[in-house]
Design a protein around this motif. Structure first.
Motif, PDB file in Angstrom:
ATOM      1  N   ILE A 146       0.880  -1.174   0.000  1.00 38.21           N
ATOM      2  CA  ILE A 146       0.000   0.000   0.000  1.00 38.21           C
ATOM      3  C   ILE A 146       0.914   1.219   0.000  1.00 38.21           C
ATOM      4  CG2 ILE A 146      -1.798   1.234   1.298  1.00 38.21           C
ATOM      5  CD1 ILE A 146      -2.220  -1.490   2.833  1.00 38.21           C
ATOM      6  N   SER A 147       0.735   2.106  -0.964  1.00 40.69           N
ATOM      7  CA  SER A 147       1.641   3.259  -1.052  1.00 40.69           C
ATOM      8  C   SER A 147       1.485   4.175   0.156  1.00 40.69           C
ATOM      9  CB  SER A 147       1.370   4.043  -2.339  1.00 40.69           C
ATOM     10  OG  SER A 147       0.128   4.713  -2.215  1.00 40.69           O
ATOM     11  N   GLN A 148       2.553   4.890   0.466  1.00 43.57           N
ATOM     12  CA  GLN A 148       2.560   5.822   1.604  1.00 43.57           C
ATOM     13  C   GLN A 148       1.387   6.802   1.512  1.00 43.57           C
ATOM     14  OE1 GLN A 148       5.698   4.302   3.647  1.00 43.57           O
ATOM     15  NE2 GLN A 148       4.470   5.934   4.381  1.00 43.57           N
ATOM     16  N   GLU A 149       1.093   7.239   0.291  1.00 36.84           N
ATOM     17  CA  GLU A 149       0.057   8.261   0.109  1.00 36.84           C
ATOM     18  C   GLU A 149      -1.296   7.802   0.622  1.00 36.84           C
ATOM     19  OE1 GLU A 149       3.231   8.232  -1.905  1.00 36.84           O
ATOM     20  OE2 GLU A 149       1.789   7.426  -3.338  1.00 36.84           O
ATOM     21  N   ILE A 150      -1.579   6.518   0.488  1.00 36.36           N
ATOM     22  CA  ILE A 150      -2.925   6.084   0.877  1.00 36.36           C
ATOM     23  C   ILE A 150      -2.977   5.307   2.185  1.00 36.36           C
ATOM     24  CG2 ILE A 150      -3.810   6.122  -1.483  1.00 36.36           C
ATOM     25  CD1 ILE A 150      -3.613   3.056  -1.471  1.00 36.36           C
ATOM     26  N   GLN A 151      -1.819   5.031   2.806  1.00 36.48           N
ATOM     27  CA  GLN A 151      -1.851   4.236   4.042  1.00 36.48           C
ATOM     28  C   GLN A 151      -2.750   4.842   5.114  1.00 36.48           C
ATOM     29  OE1 GLN A 151       1.920   2.823   5.627  1.00 36.48           O
ATOM     30  NE2 GLN A 151       2.575   2.226   3.585  1.00 36.48           N
ATOM     31  N   HIS A 152      -2.746   6.175   5.211  1.00 30.28           N
ATOM     32  CA  HIS A 152      -3.568   6.800   6.259  1.00 30.28           C
ATOM     33  C   HIS A 152      -5.056   6.758   5.927  1.00 30.28           C
ATOM     34  CE1 HIS A 152      -2.979  10.010   3.349  1.00 30.28           C
ATOM     35  NE2 HIS A 152      -4.083  10.557   3.826  1.00 30.28           N
ATOM     36  N   LYS A 153      -5.384   6.479   4.658  1.00 30.84           N
ATOM     37  CA  LYS A 153      -6.795   6.489   4.242  1.00 30.84           C
ATOM     38  C   LYS A 153      -7.474   5.132   4.363  1.00 30.84           C
ATOM     39  CE  LYS A 153      -6.491   9.981   0.603  1.00 30.84           C
ATOM     40  NZ  LYS A 153      -6.260  10.020  -0.843  1.00 30.84           N
ATOM     41  N   ILE A 154      -6.696   4.076   4.522  1.00 27.37           N
ATOM     42  CA  ILE A 154      -7.282   2.740   4.386  1.00 27.37           C
ATOM     43  C   ILE A 154      -8.313   2.410   5.454  1.00 27.37           C
ATOM     44  CG2 ILE A 154      -5.339   1.782   3.092  1.00 27.37           C
ATOM     45  CD1 ILE A 154      -4.436   0.429   5.701  1.00 27.37           C
ATOM     46  N   PHE A 155      -8.317   3.147   6.567  1.00 30.59           N
ATOM     47  CA  PHE A 155      -9.293   2.857   7.615  1.00 30.59           C
ATOM     48  C   PHE A 155     -10.529   3.753   7.517  1.00 30.59           C
ATOM     49  CE2 PHE A 155      -5.159   1.600   9.514  1.00 30.59           C
ATOM     50  CZ  PHE A 155      -5.418   0.245   9.641  1.00 30.59           C
ATOM     51  N   GLU A 156     -10.597   4.583   6.462  1.00 28.50           N
ATOM     52  CA  GLU A 156     -11.771   5.445   6.299  1.00 28.50           C
ATOM     53  C   GLU A 156     -12.939   4.628   5.749  1.00 28.50           C
ATOM     54  OE1 GLU A 156     -10.456   8.781   3.944  1.00 28.50           O
ATOM     55  OE2 GLU A 156      -9.020   9.394   5.490  1.00 28.50           O
ATOM     56  N   PRO A 157     -14.187   5.068   6.079  1.00 25.44           N
ATOM     57  CA  PRO A 157     -15.354   4.223   5.797  1.00 25.44           C
ATOM     58  C   PRO A 157     -15.597   3.876   4.337  1.00 25.44           C
ATOM     59  CG  PRO A 157     -16.022   6.312   6.784  1.00 25.44           C
ATOM     60  CD  PRO A 157     -14.536   6.241   6.864  1.00 25.44           C
ATOM     61  N   ASP A 158     -15.275   4.765   3.403  1.00 32.83           N
ATOM     62  CA  ASP A 158     -15.645   4.419   2.027  1.00 32.83           C
ATOM     63  C   ASP A 158     -14.431   4.236   1.142  1.00 32.83           C
ATOM     64  OD1 ASP A 158     -14.870   6.965   2.228  1.00 32.83           O
ATOM     65  OD2 ASP A 158     -16.649   7.859   1.296  1.00 32.83           O
ATOM     66  N   PHE A 159     -13.275   4.016   1.772  1.00 38.10           N
ATOM     67  CA  PHE A 159     -12.061   3.903   0.969  1.00 38.10           C
ATOM     68  C   PHE A 159     -11.868   2.478   0.481  1.00 38.10           C
ATOM     69  CE2 PHE A 159      -7.547   3.202   0.270  1.00 38.10           C
ATOM     70  CZ  PHE A 159      -7.302   4.201  -0.653  1.00 38.10           C
TER      71      PHE A 159
END
Length: 174
Positions: free
Chosen positions: A112-125
């Protein structure tokens, strides 16, 4: 169908009817072994010839209902299966460290790229095109928070991803 079930698990808790002490103690090691046995017959696992390695210690006892733990493991391992290529290994471990039970799921997948690692726990990601609702890891994070746990992710592109989940160790002899 699965998503409605997932949300039911979440919303039942909001009424605050259950304290952690009301929840029966659960041996995570047993859950991991049951699930990996089950997953060996999963079509995607068979097709990709994915193998599982698990390392567990005896006293990985937490207070989480078994169906909820099952859902958490299925969601995290499901992501690893999807990210994994042919003949790869998914490592699962449950070990006690001080007052916590540390659960790890390590894959050799696309990462998982650094750019999206923080987003993976968001509800609609979701990174999957037309596949899934993006609720999987959001639900996992909700479960972790609800049962006083934490989840972190470390990932390197084309090398793999490690999810680490920790829950308070339950001082109960089963």
């Amino acid at each position: 169908s699965g998503d409605a079930e997932q949300l039911k698990i979440l919303y039942k808790k909001k009424s605050g009817e259950n304290l952690l002490t009301d929840i029966p103690a659960l041996d995570i090691s047993k859950e991991i072994h049951l699930l990996t046995d089950e997953l060996t017959s999963d079509p995607e696992v068979a097709l990709k010839k994915i193998s599982f390695q698990s390392e567990t210690s005896a006293d990985c006892i937490v207070r989480i209902p078994s169906p909820v733990m099952g859902r958490l493991l299925e969601n995290v391992i499901g992501n690893s299966i999807q990210a994994s290529g042919a003949n790869s290994i998914i490592k699962l471990s449950a070990l006690v460290k001080e007052e916590s039970v540390i659960l790890k799921v390590e894959d050799q997948g696309i990462g998982i790229s650094q750019e999206i690692q923080h987003k993976i726990f968001e509800p609609d990601f979701s990174t999957k095109a037309n596949k899934g609702t993006g609720l999987g890891l959001f639900v996992v994070k909700q479960i972790c928070e609800q049962y006083k746990g934490q989840i972190t992710v470390e990932s390197k592109l084309n090398i793999g991803t490690t999810f680490q989940i920790s829950f308070p160790k339950c001082e109960v002899n089963l």
